[in-house]
Design an enzyme around this catalytic site. Structure first.
Site, PDB file in Angstrom:
ATOM      1  CD  GLU A   1       1.287  13.379  -8.741  1.00 40.50           C
ATOM      2  OE1 GLU A   1       2.102  12.493  -9.074  1.00 40.50           O
ATOM      3  OE2 GLU A   1       1.562  14.307  -7.974  1.00 40.50           O
TER       4      GLU A   1
ATOM      5  CD  GLN B   1       1.986   8.241   0.191  1.00 36.48           C
ATOM      6  OE1 GLN B   1       2.317   9.410   0.372  1.00 36.48           O
ATOM      7  NE2 GLN B   1       1.271   7.860  -0.840  1.00 36.48           N
TER       8      GLN B   1
ATOM      9  CG  HIS C   1      -7.942  11.796  -0.056  1.00 36.65           C
ATOM     10  ND1 HIS C   1      -7.181  12.448  -0.990  1.00 36.65           N
ATOM     11  CD2 HIS C   1      -8.907  12.671   0.330  1.00 36.65           C
ATOM     12  CE1 HIS C   1      -7.661  13.680  -1.161  1.00 36.65           C
ATOM     13  NE2 HIS C   1      -8.715  13.829  -0.374  1.00 36.65           N
ATOM     14  CG  LEU C   2      -8.865   4.225   2.273  1.00 36.42           C
ATOM     15  CD1 LEU C   2      -7.666   4.408   3.193  1.00 36.42           C
ATOM     16  CD2 LEU C   2     -10.116   3.914   3.092  1.00 36.42           C
ATOM     17  CB  ALA C   3      -8.871   4.869  -4.008  1.00 37.99           C
ATOM     18  CG  ASP C   4      -4.839   8.521  -4.212  1.00 36.45           C
ATOM     19  OD1 ASP C   4      -5.403   8.076  -5.222  1.00 36.45           O
ATOM     20  OD2 ASP C   4      -4.787   9.723  -3.886  1.00 36.45           O
ATOM     21  CD  GLN C   5      -2.124   7.194   1.193  1.00 32.99           C
ATOM     22  OE1 GLN C   5      -1.219   6.591   1.737  1.00 32.99           O
ATOM     23  NE2 GLN C   5      -1.975   8.374   0.622  1.00 32.99           N
TER      24      GLN C   5
ATOM     25  CG  HIS D   1      -2.685  11.613  -6.551  1.00 33.48           C
ATOM     26  ND1 HIS D   1      -3.232  12.847  -6.775  1.00 33.48           N
ATOM     27  CD2 HIS D   1      -1.478  11.835  -5.995  1.00 33.48           C
ATOM     28  CE1 HIS D   1      -2.390  13.779  -6.351  1.00 33.48           C
ATOM     29  NE2 HIS D   1      -1.314  13.182  -5.877  1.00 33.48           N
TER      30      HIS D   1
END
Lengths: 339, 552
Positions: free
Chosen positions: A10, A100, A282-286, A307
């Site tokens: 990324e 984060q 997005h949730l997967a990244d987090q 990401h």
């Protein structure tokens, strides 16, 4: 010392934030080179510097190279300490990104923490506060710690001035969770928020959402927001399943009709519903970092983003865990972390 | 490593920064936008405002704090009746700059020139250029499309840094041309000489004060004066003429009359009115060579003409006026003349504000070669004959010319004459080794002056003297007393000369540090840290000397 090439994958601020978070938890120092090397304005920008400084504060870390435009940084953490912290982020930069960075370390710190973050709370290029509050943090809570976030006032670009508070009751260690299915949809809600703008913008957005998603009126809510510095408009679509809640956000923009803002959010929500995987991109990244810290976990998701794959690589540098990303069928992938 | 703080100084712009209510976030406000860049952190913002814009200033300060929590905003009221009045704005900003506690070691300053009236912008530019603000300029511009997408652009302009821009390059080229003009286009290599010429160039451009050129005969004083005039004329700083006179040729009544003019019948033989040289130089430049030869009466009159720009021609009832720049030349020690009562002290004070000492040719051995070509070209121009050296002859001549044997007693005059002789005698326009050998014999003969016996050793001593170090003279005795004859005998002439000069400077100085500063005056400018005293201490230690020994 762990050396990270800041330009791979990324290639942006995500690598830095993930590395800072993992370094704090593991106590392992690292050096990152070629920070944002391919970008138009390479090196550390203000928001990255804020994240570095916040991480250094939480981890009593020694830092070299923390300057605007710096392409190289050395971070040597000490003992992480929970407690009261306040961070203000300039240029209406996202306060959620700073959270984060430091949150993983605070989840297992010895002391509880009470955080106050000021700046942007709803930025197009960062997880919006509602996503954090409704989608991400409930999953973190399932891992053991208790994390509660409250919005004091929203901050939209460019005025910023937003504020939210986070209370963290840490756990000794994080426990594994698995999210194989979304389960039955228990609740659906679309909110259209307007700050210092006419309410009809919100109602027009909701009309589109209601019609296109075929949701009844009780699932649509127009909310004028008080206390914002500048003007702002967002639509937040929440889909709460048994196992997970997904939050899709659309950002209003000057010169873009309310209907188009709603359309974009609807498209994203439809894709999520159609894919059938419980965890959105997005949730997967987090989720990767806390799951890796827990030593294991799994979920099903749509095609992983850059990401996500970048995060997986960084995790491998700090922790002795395996991140397996496997395609299950044309639309879903399985991500499994094991030690 | 702690980075310097960035301090932004800017004027509130009532037009561009204007905005109330929430709509203000939809427009580009330069004073706020400059604090919204991802790659610029302003640690402190000095926002200057007029009283009538107090409310707006408060809004801006609050907004800046919101978008930039890193920034400490300080609002300072600047009273301006008329922001379009150049004098008033300049004065107010100058006062602010003067009172401001700048600390360039700890802080970097940026002056924002996008807001304010054009007059204010010009004043900020001028004050930054003159270093009243030790700052770089920052210029901001609006985003191409919408403020929602970006806070616009900004550019930092360092007026000092040559790396910025073609403007600086152009200035440098112009300056290089001017320096070259002063050197008559000769690519001189002597560093000290080149540095002096650069200083003269700066003085010539910026000053109308008198300039005193010192140096031995034939060092080129007259030529340099003429070049300075040409430079200023090319820059349109002069419209008048260049008037040159050697004061040694002026005696008695004739001197007064030549300089200041006379009325018909002022003295026997004054058959007609005469304007005089000072009048002739009106609006231009007067070069008085050998100014030390000027009589005391003329000196008094000249002083008045300099101070008042007026003087009384002989026999006239009314004063005449003339506005000229004065350049004086001398090869005498004028302060000794003052002590002996031969020269007016007040006049010397007046004319030696800018004193430049032109080195003799021997001190500029490396410049002989470039001058050789210049002289040949000069010969070609006056005689129409193009003459060149063959390689062997050229090498031989240069080897001699730069050796201690070559005294160059009359400096460039000797060189000029020597080249002219060889060029004239050269068969077929080619100077060969025979011509050179004959010429060298001639030069040596001409320098064998009974009054100053020229042998090889004395030549070397003379060279040392020209460099300001009289090694063979008093210096030798001084060094002998300090080091002892045996130790002194073990040193090369090179080291003896250098050491004698250093000892002399030390004895003139109050302390080791003082001497160090004088001795390393040039190189210390290029160092970030200076420890001249330590450098000097180490140097002296090489000879077993210390400050106390020398000072005693």
């Amino acid at each position: 010392m762990i050396t990270i090439d800041g330009s791979f994958g990324e290639g942006g601020g995500q690598i830095l934030r993930t590395a800072l978070g993992l370094s704090l938890v593991t106590g392992k120092p690292f050096r990152i080179e070629k920070i944002r090397a391919g970008r138009k304005k390479p090196g550390l920008l203000r928001q990255h510097l804020t994240a570095v400084n916040a991480a250094a504060e939480v981890g009593r870390a020694g830092v070299r190279g923390a300057a605007l435009g710096s392409g190289e940084l050395v971070f040597e953490p000490g003992q992480v300490a929970g407690g009261r912290y306040r961070w203000a982020i300039g240029t209406a930069g996202s306060a959620t990104l700073v959270l984060q960075t430091v949150l993983p370390a605070l989840l297992t710190a010895r002391e509880p923490s009470s955080l106050k973050l000021e700046g942007g709370t709803h930025n197009p290029f960062a997880p919006p506060f509602d996503f954090l509050q409704k989608a991400f943090l409930p999953l973190v809570c399932r891992m053991g710690p208790k994390v509660e976030a409250t919005l004091v006032r929203p901050g939209f670009y460019p005025a910023g001035g937003g504020c939210f508070k986070v209370e963290v009751a840490p756990a000794e260690r994080l426990s594994r969770i698995d999210i194989p299915e979304r389960g039955e949809v228990r609740r659906r809600l679309a909110r259209a928020l307007v700050a210092n703008l006419p309410l009809h913008i919100a109602t027009r957005e909701l009309t589109v959402i209601g019609r296109k998603l075929n949701w009844p009126d009780e699932c649509l809510r127009a909310e004028p927001v008080e206390g914002s510095q500048g003007p702002g408009n967002i639509v937040v679509i929440e889909i709460e399943g048994e196992g997970v809640t997904e939050v899709v956000t659309g950002f209003g923009e000057k010169g873009v009709p309310a209907e188009s803002v709603a359309d974009a959010a609807v498209r994203e929500a439809r894709e999520y519903i159609a894919a059938g995987a419980p965890v959105g991109a997005h949730l997967a990244d987090q989720l990767l970092v806390p799951m890796a810290l827990a030593g294991g976990g799994s979920f099903r998701t749509a095609a992983p983003t850059r990401h996500t794959t970048t995060n997986a690589k960084i995790i491998g540098r700090f922790l002795d865990v395996a991140v397996r990303i496997e395609r299950e069928d044309s639309a879903t992938w399985k991500v499994a972390i094991s030690s | 490593m702690t980075a310097k703080k960035t301090v932004l100084i800017g004027l509130l712009g009532p037009t561009l920064d204007e905005g109330a209510g929430h709509r203000r976030w939809e427009k580009w406000r330069p004073s706020v936008s400059l604090c919204q860049h991802e790659d610029l952190i302003v640690d402190r913002y000095e926002l200057l405002y007029q009283k009538r814009w107090t409310r707006l200033c408060e809004t801006l300060a609050r907004d800046v704090r919101d978008v930039s929590p890193e920034t400490e905003v300080r609002c300072t009221e600047v009273e301006l009746q008329d922001p379009w009045d150049f004098e008033e704005v300049y004065g107010a900003l100058h006062d602010f700059a003067h009172a401001y506690p700048f600390d360039p070691d700890e802080e970097d300053y940026l002056v924002h020139i996008t807001t304010g009236t054009h007059v204010a912008q010009i004043c900020l530019f001028l004050l930054t250029e003159s270093r009243a603000f030790p700052a770089r300029l920052v210029q901001s511009s609006p985003p191409k499309r919408s403020i929602i997408e970006s806070p616009g652009e900004y550019r930092i302009i360092d007026l000092d840094l040559s790396k910025y821009d073609r403007i600086a390059t152009r200035f440098r080229k112009e300056q290089a041309d001017e320096v070259s003009l002063l050197k008559s286009g000769i690519e001189t290599r002597n560093a000290a000489f080149n540095r002096m010429i650069e200083q003269i160039e700066r003085v010539a451009i910026h000053s109308e004060a008198p300039v005193l050129l010192m140096g031995p005969t034939g060092a080129g004083k007259s030529q340099l004066a003429r070049r300075i005039y040409e430079l200023k004329r090319a820059r349109r700083q002069f419209e008048g003429a260049f008037v040159e006179v050697n004061c040694a040729t002026l005696r008695g009544d004739a001197a007064m009359s030549a300089l200041f003019g006379h009325r018909k019948g002022a003295f026997t033989g004054a058959l007609q009115d005469r304007a005089g040289l000072l009048r002739a130089a009106d609006g231009g430049m007067l070069f008085l060579d050998e100014v030390g030869e000027l009589g005391l009466d003329e000196q008094a009159m000249l002083l008045r003409a300099l101070e008042e720009k007026r003087f009384l021609p002989m026999g006239a009832d009314e004063e005449a006026g003339s506005d000229f720049q004065l350049i004086c030349g001398t090869n005498r020690d004028l302060s000794a003349d003052v002590a002996a009562g031969r020269f007016r002290e007040d006049l010397l004070t007046r004319i030696n504000l800018w004193t430049f000492r032109l080195p003799g040719l021997r001190e500029r051995a490396e410049d002989i070669e470039p001058n050789l070509q210049y002289e040949l070209d000069g010969y070609a121009r006056t005689s129409g004959a193009h003459v060149t050296f063959n390689k062997e002859a050229r090498d031989r001549y240069l080897a001699f010319a730069t050796s201690p044997q070559a005294r160059w007693a009359a400096n460039f005059r000797d060189l000029d004459a020597s080249i002219t002789r060889m060029a004239t005698l050269a068969p077929g326009g080619r100077i060969n080794i025979e011509i050179v050998e004959e010429e060298l014999a001639r030069l040596l003969e001409s320098w064998r002056d009974p009054e100053s016996p020229a042998s090889g050793a004395a030549g070397a001593a003379g060279a040392a003297g020209a460099a300001g170090v009289d090694a063979a003279g008093d210096g030798e005795g001084e060094l002998g007393a300090l080091l002892g004859a045996e130790r002194l005998g073990g040193l090369d002439l090179f080291d003896r000369m250098q050491l004698a000069g250093v000892v002399r400077v030390c004895r003139r100085s109050r302390s080791l540090s003082d001497a160090g500063r004088a001795l390393f005056a040039t190189s210390r400018l290029r160092r970030s840290r200076t420890n001249d005293a330590d450098r000097l201490r180490k140097y002296l230690a090489r000879f077993g000397l210390d400050w106390k020994r020398i000072a005693d």
